[in-house]
Write a protein that holds these residues in place. Structure first.
Motif, PDB file in Angstrom:
ATOM      1  N   VAL A 144     -67.067  -2.604  15.152  1.00 30.27           N
ATOM      2  CA  VAL A 144     -67.866  -3.257  14.111  1.00 30.27           C
ATOM      3  C   VAL A 144     -66.983  -3.617  12.919  1.00 30.27           C
ATOM      4  O   VAL A 144     -67.058  -4.725  12.374  1.00 30.27           O
ATOM      5  CB  VAL A 144     -69.026  -2.337  13.664  1.00 30.27           C
ATOM      6  N   PHE A 145     -66.131  -2.678  12.531  1.00 32.43           N
ATOM      7  CA  PHE A 145     -65.238  -2.929  11.401  1.00 32.43           C
ATOM      8  C   PHE A 145     -64.267  -4.064  11.725  1.00 32.43           C
ATOM      9  O   PHE A 145     -64.020  -4.941  10.897  1.00 32.43           O
ATOM     10  CB  PHE A 145     -64.450  -1.653  11.068  1.00 32.43           C
ATOM     11  N   GLU A 146     -63.707  -4.030  12.931  1.00 37.42           N
ATOM     12  CA  GLU A 146     -62.745  -5.065  13.310  1.00 37.42           C
ATOM     13  C   GLU A 146     -63.396  -6.441  13.298  1.00 37.42           C
ATOM     14  O   GLU A 146     -62.782  -7.429  12.861  1.00 37.42           O
ATOM     15  CB  GLU A 146     -62.166  -4.771  14.694  1.00 37.42           C
ATOM     16  N   ASN A 147     -64.629  -6.519  13.759  1.00 40.16           N
ATOM     17  CA  ASN A 147     -65.328  -7.801  13.777  1.00 40.16           C
ATOM     18  C   ASN A 147     -65.464  -8.372  12.367  1.00 40.16           C
ATOM     19  O   ASN A 147     -65.258  -9.574  12.141  1.00 40.16           O
ATOM     20  CB  ASN A 147     -66.706  -7.637  14.412  1.00 40.16           C
ATOM     21  N   LEU A 148     -65.792  -7.509  11.407  1.00 39.48           N
ATOM     22  CA  LEU A 148     -65.916  -7.988  10.029  1.00 39.48           C
ATOM     23  C   LEU A 148     -64.568  -8.458   9.494  1.00 39.48           C
ATOM     24  O   LEU A 148     -64.462  -9.533   8.895  1.00 39.48           O
ATOM     25  CB  LEU A 148     -66.477  -6.896   9.125  1.00 39.48           C
ATOM     26  N   TRP A 149     -63.521  -7.663   9.715  1.00 35.99           N
ATOM     27  CA  TRP A 149     -62.210  -8.034   9.177  1.00 35.99           C
ATOM     28  C   TRP A 149     -61.689  -9.320   9.807  1.00 35.99           C
ATOM     29  O   TRP A 149     -61.058 -10.138   9.132  1.00 35.99           O
ATOM     30  CB  TRP A 149     -61.208  -6.908   9.392  1.00 35.99           C
ATOM     31  N   ARG A 150     -61.957  -9.510  11.081  1.00 35.84           N
ATOM     32  CA  ARG A 150     -61.545 -10.768  11.710  1.00 35.84           C
ATOM     33  C   ARG A 150     -62.339 -11.933  11.134  1.00 35.84           C
ATOM     34  O   ARG A 150     -61.801 -13.027  10.930  1.00 35.84           O
ATOM     35  CB  ARG A 150     -61.735 -10.685  13.225  1.00 35.84           C
ATOM     36  N   THR A 151     -63.625 -11.702  10.874  1.00 29.53           N
ATOM     37  CA  THR A 151     -64.455 -12.756  10.289  1.00 29.53           C
ATOM     38  C   THR A 151     -63.973 -13.124   8.895  1.00 29.53           C
ATOM     39  O   THR A 151     -63.889 -14.312   8.542  1.00 29.53           O
ATOM     40  CB  THR A 151     -65.927 -12.299  10.224  1.00 29.53           C
ATOM     41  N   ILE A 152     -63.644 -12.123   8.095  1.00 27.00           N
ATOM     42  CA  ILE A 152     -63.179 -12.373   6.729  1.00 27.00           C
ATOM     43  C   ILE A 152     -61.813 -13.049   6.734  1.00 27.00           C
ATOM     44  O   ILE A 152     -61.417 -13.689   5.766  1.00 27.00           O
ATOM     45  CB  ILE A 152     -63.137 -11.049   5.935  1.00 27.00           C
ATOM     46  N   GLY A 153     -61.095 -12.931   7.840  1.00 27.91           N
ATOM     47  CA  GLY A 153     -59.813 -13.621   7.956  1.00 27.91           C
ATOM     48  C   GLY A 153     -58.616 -12.802   7.539  1.00 27.91           C
ATOM     49  O   GLY A 153     -57.602 -13.366   7.109  1.00 27.91           O
ATOM     50  N   LEU A 154     -58.694 -11.467   7.670  1.00 23.42           N
ATOM     51  CA  LEU A 154     -57.518 -10.663   7.345  1.00 23.42           C
ATOM     52  C   LEU A 154     -56.386 -11.014   8.302  1.00 23.42           C
ATOM     53  O   LEU A 154     -56.563 -10.997   9.521  1.00 23.42           O
ATOM     54  CB  LEU A 154     -57.829  -9.167   7.453  1.00 23.42           C
ATOM     55  N   SER A 155     -55.224 -11.292   7.743  1.00 25.26           N
ATOM     56  CA  SER A 155     -54.083 -11.703   8.568  1.00 25.26           C
ATOM     57  C   SER A 155     -53.240 -10.503   8.976  1.00 25.26           C
ATOM     58  O   SER A 155     -52.011 -10.554   8.960  1.00 25.26           O
ATOM     59  CB  SER A 155     -53.228 -12.725   7.818  1.00 25.26           C
ATOM     60  N   VAL A 156     -53.919  -9.410   9.344  1.00 21.92           N
ATOM     61  CA  VAL A 156     -53.198  -8.217   9.788  1.00 21.92           C
ATOM     62  C   VAL A 156     -52.643  -8.440  11.186  1.00 21.92           C
ATOM     63  O   VAL A 156     -53.111  -9.299  11.938  1.00 21.92           O
ATOM     64  CB  VAL A 156     -54.109  -6.969   9.780  1.00 21.92           C
ATOM     65  N   ASP A 157     -51.654  -7.644  11.525  1.00 22.79           N
ATOM     66  CA  ASP A 157     -51.093  -7.661  12.873  1.00 22.79           C
ATOM     67  C   ASP A 157     -51.886  -6.650  13.698  1.00 22.79           C
ATOM     68  O   ASP A 157     -51.660  -5.446  13.609  1.00 22.79           O
ATOM     69  CB  ASP A 157     -49.611  -7.282  12.814  1.00 22.79           C
TER      70      ASP A 157
END
Length: 882
Positions: A144-157
């Motif tokens: 769930v957390f990963e889905n939000l961060w991907r949606t927000i566009g975090l450019s993490v590796d």
């Protein structure tokens, strides 16, 4: 030039489209490129047992803006992500979610399945079963957390993802712990410990918070042998049976004559001595205080410094012991029968129930003086707890901290704090420390303390001779693994061994995130290149925990600060500027906002808040951000549409000379690049977007309108002011250069809209392109000119300072004429005359043709030199052609 522009650009679906593309292309992967400088970020691992709120989006977006900027600026950005998935909050969530509770003495059930619909009664399960459920639920929460961060566009590796309970974290946490034990930096000790009676675990100083709670002062008398009484005031009369002394200030004349004498406790008739101590407050209550073991941290100080005896009553379950042997050693009483009878009245009661009964007994005995006086006072709680903390005696593991305070302050002074005033909060915390760091917790889902103890002939553990595993054995769970030289049959048996039952505090692992992320003990080359890290972004509320503990662990293991810069975010308030909390029901969750306004809009709102400054969750600003994202698409489409139009160029067209207004745009872009780069280098992303956005809107609202007809190669409807081929090409070069530079400057802030627009003319991701450098607008103009098939004459081109500003000012004046007349913007004007300040007369004259085209002016615009009251130009006359 050819462009692939959709007929109707839209923000819809951009998040899913580009998040998938970025991941498949490895756009944000750390390359390990030795030819590049590294920029490494110690990303906060969010607690997955909680709920992400809008404050997370704010702080993580701040970090992501810097990461994207540094990547475009040529750095090999190391930007991992982790999940903080162990600790008390996770256990509480598992208990409630599955309807279970951990009973460590129960055997493991390999086929255990939690109930689909848990009832009110929690099912007891083994420690191993409980840990498996914790792992199962945290894995679901992480998605769930990963889905939000991907949606927000975090450019993490995402390939560098770790968990604080994973194999890598366990290895590093246990290895670091054992190294500290071997050199005496970590030690175990039985002592008074802050204790949460609900979670049934020890708590460290950093996890405390004061909450205002109702209470009452009770005036109670202690009797002396001479028939006199000493009256004290206390908020915890239930601890009278644990009283070990009275204290008063050494200079308090009321009690000087009593120092060294004894009095007897009411109800229990236990003799206690009266002591002088400077912490006693003469102005508080009666000026003399009761010392109990233990009511609060001051009791601990008095007990330790005065070498008082220990009379512990409170159990780990928050209830008074079932019986106390008054009359035995350590529990002397002049009336044993009375003491035991009165204690029986509070045995096994919780604090509140015991307090109520003791007050009743004091009233009956006549030892309560007057009525209790209601007060509201600060009471210490575990930050995640619901009941006041107690202090119980228990064996815990500690990391030496008190002897390093000076060095820790020094390390803090060497950090670049953003904002600088946050350093004071760190220093105040360090200087206010009053105990070593307690890192052991009496819980289950955490990294085990990797130690065993030999047992004596009676089966008692010998804590003075711990059995330490070799690092090659790590990670281990001592409750499953067997120490070298022993067999499993000797576990918990006389002359055998027993495992340390505790786990490490979650901060004991999170304080090692730089080492976990950068490859310590796994990849020496990576670790040497990445550590110390460049940036630690985090919230201000965990300066005392995550930041402080990480500095401490880095000092103990490496002798250096773990990073160069600490960027501290502010709090997010609700739209009414009130602090958000679950109890108030005003917590704003981000996903619905992302779905309504788009991720770029949330990022724009986030960028408007500087580090360390509180901000409100403002949908109005999100709407502005959405408008900006839409404008990015529409303006790029318009420019690309113009540039894609064919021009029948004159034969033998030589190098194009940029028109003054076009060159003015390039000059403004060059200045913006310098200012925005400086702002982002200083972690002032807010100033950066303010500067960028200002020129972007000038570009869209004014510059495009000024030059679009020239770019098309046309004039007004009356066929006046027809542009030459050279003038048209100049406009197209300027429009494309402006779009190229501005898209790249906005890209760290609004990654989706800029990526979409960029993709219409380039196969390369905008986030893999270079950040514009000073001088680049002219170089980009030369590149675009070559793509258009012409040369660019840069030697004879010239422009005046502020030309774009003053031209925009005139454009605004002429627009206002039509607005006030309520006519179309295409309505022609005639007999236009302007009054211009002398310093600007020559420069504004170079833009008259574009102004005439943009405002449909028939004939020439007359310019007069003179003094303008306000501004640089004023409109003397303009007639509307009817």
């Amino acid at each position: 030039m050819r462009f692939s522009v959709p007929e109707r650009p839209s923000l819809a679906g951009l998040e899913a489209k580009w998040a998938e593309r970025w991941e498949s292309d490895g756009t944000y992967r750390y390359q390990g490129d030795l030819s590049k400088s590294v920029y490494s970020i110690d990303t906060p691992p969010p607690t997955v047992s909680g709920t992400l709120h809008i404050g997370h989006v704010l702080s993580y977006t701040h970090t992501d803006i810097i990461a994207r900027f540094k990547r475009m600026a040529g750095y090999d950005v190391f930007y991992p992500i982790g999940w903080d998935d162990n600790g008390v909050p996770t256990e509480r969530r598992v208990q409630n979610y599955f309807g279970v509770r951990c009973e460590p003495e129960l055997p493991y059930q390999p086929d255990f399945t939690p109930p689909a619909n848990p009832g009110k009664e929690q099912i007891p399960i083994s420690r191993r079963n409980f840990i498996e459920l914790c792992q199962r639920l945290t894995e679901e929460d992480e998605k769930v957390f990963e889905n939000l961060w991907r949606t927000i566009g975090l450019s993490v590796d995402w390939s560098k993802t770790y968990t604080t309970i994973g194999h890598r974290s366990q290895l590093i946490s246990q290895a670091s712990f054992l190294r500290m034990v071997r050199v005496g930096q970590a030690y175990s000790h039985e002592s008074p410990t802050l204790w949460d009676v609900d979670f049934r675990t020890a708590i460290s100083q950093a996890e405390l918070e004061d909450r205002a709670a109702p209470g009452a002062y009770h005036r109670v008398r202690f009797s002396a042998d001479d028939g006199n009484f000493v009256e004290i005031e206390t908020t915890r009369p239930e601890l009278i049976p644990a009283c070990v002394g009275l204290v008063a200030h050494p200079d308090d004349v009321r009690y000087k004559s009593l120092f060294g004498k004894t009095v007897r406790t009411p109800l229990f008739e236990v003799p206690v001595e009266i002591h002088p101590h400077p912490l006693a407050d003469p102005d508080k209550g009666s000026g003399i205080a009761m010392v109990c073991t233990f009511g609060d941290l001051t009791d601990v100080t008095w007990w330790r410094e005065l070498s008082l005896p220990t009379r512990p009553l409170m159990g780990r379950d928050g209830r008074f012991a079932s019986e106390i042997p008054f009359g035995s050693e350590g529990w002397l009483s002049s009336d044993v029968e009375k003491a035991n009878a009165n204690y029986h009245e509070i045995a096994r009661k919780a604090a509140n129930g015991a307090r109520k009964r003791i007050v009743e007994l004091l009233e009956e005995s006549g030892d309560l003086i007057g009525e209790p006086k209601p007060i509201t006072h600060p009471v210490k709680y575990y930050e995640k707890g619901e009941r006041p903390l107690e202090i119980v005696t228990s064996r815990q593991w500690f990391i030496s901290t008190m002897d390093k305070k000076e060095r820790l302050v020094q390390l803090g002074q060497g950090l670049n704090w953003v904002p600088e005033f946050m350093r004071v909060r760190y220093e105040n915390w360090v200087e206010g420390l009053n105990s070593d760091w307690n890192i052991s917790r009496q819980r289950y889902f955490g990294i085990p303390i990797p130690i065993w103890y030999p047992t004596d002939a009676d089966g008692n553990p010998d804590f003075s001779s711990p059995i330490l595993p070799d690092e090659s054995m790590l990670p281990i769970d001592p409750q499953i693994s067997t120490p070298p030289g022993y067999s499993e049959t000797q576990r918990d048996k006389p002359n055998g061994f027993t495992a340390d039952p505790d786990v490490m505090d979650t901060w004991a692992t999170s304080s090692l995130t730089p080492q976990i992320a950068t490859g310590w003990l796994r990849n020496d080359e990576d670790f040497a290149r990445l550590f110390p890290m460049d940036l630690r972004p985090q919230g201000q509320d965990i300066i005392r925990t995550w930041l402080f503990y990480t500095v401490l662990r880095s000092e103990l293991e490496h002798g250096v600060s773990p990073w160069k810069t600490a960027m501290i975010s502010g709090f997010v308030l609700d739209p009414d500027r009130k602090k958000m909390s679950k109890t108030k029901g005003n917590v704003v969750t981000p996903m619905p906002l992302a779905e309504e306004y788009g991720a770029d809009a949330l990022r724009y709102w986030s960028a408007g808040s500087r580090p360390g400054v509180d901000t409100a969750a403002d949908p109005g600003q999100m709407k502005v951000g959405r408008r900006l994202a839409i404008k990015i698409l529409n303006s790029a489409k318009f420019v690309f549409s113009i540039a894609s139009q064919d021009l029948s160029l004159e034969d033998g067209l030589g190098p194009v000379q940029l028109e003054p207004i076009d060159l003015a745009l390039l000059s403004e872009l060059d200045l913006l690049i310098k200012q925005a780069t400086e702002a982002l280098d200083e972690y002032d992303h807010t100033r950066g977007i303010e500067l960028i956005e200002k020129l972007f809107w000038t570009f869209c609202d004014d510059f495009i309108e000024l030059v679009k007809l020239r770019a098309y190669g046309g004039g007004t409807e009356s066929n006046l002011h027809i542009a030459s081929d050279s003038e048209s090409i100049s406009a197209r070069i300027a429009l494309l250069t402006g779009t190229s530079i501005l898209l790249r400057l906005i890209a760290p802030y609004l990654p989706y809209a800029t990526e979409e627009a960029w993709s219409w003319w380039s196969a390369e991701s905008i986030h893999a392109t270079s950040w514009p450098l000073p001088g680049e607008p002219l170089r980009e103009a030369q590149r675009i000119a070559a793509l258009l098939g012409v040369g660019l004459d840069t030697n004879s081109s010239h422009s005046s300072d502020n030309l774009l500003d003053i031209t925009s000012e005139v454009l605004s004046l002429l627009r206002r004429v039509k607005t006030e007349a309520k006519v179309s913007v295409k309505t022609p004007l005639t007999q236009v005359e302007l009054l211009v300040e002398p310093d600007y007369l020559e420069s504004i004259g170079t833009a008259m043709e574009d102004l005439a085209r943009a405002c449909a002016v028939q004939g020439s615009i007359a310019l007069s030199e003179g003094t303008v009251g306000t501004g640089r130009v004023s409109l003397l006359r303009a007639n509307i052609v009817s």
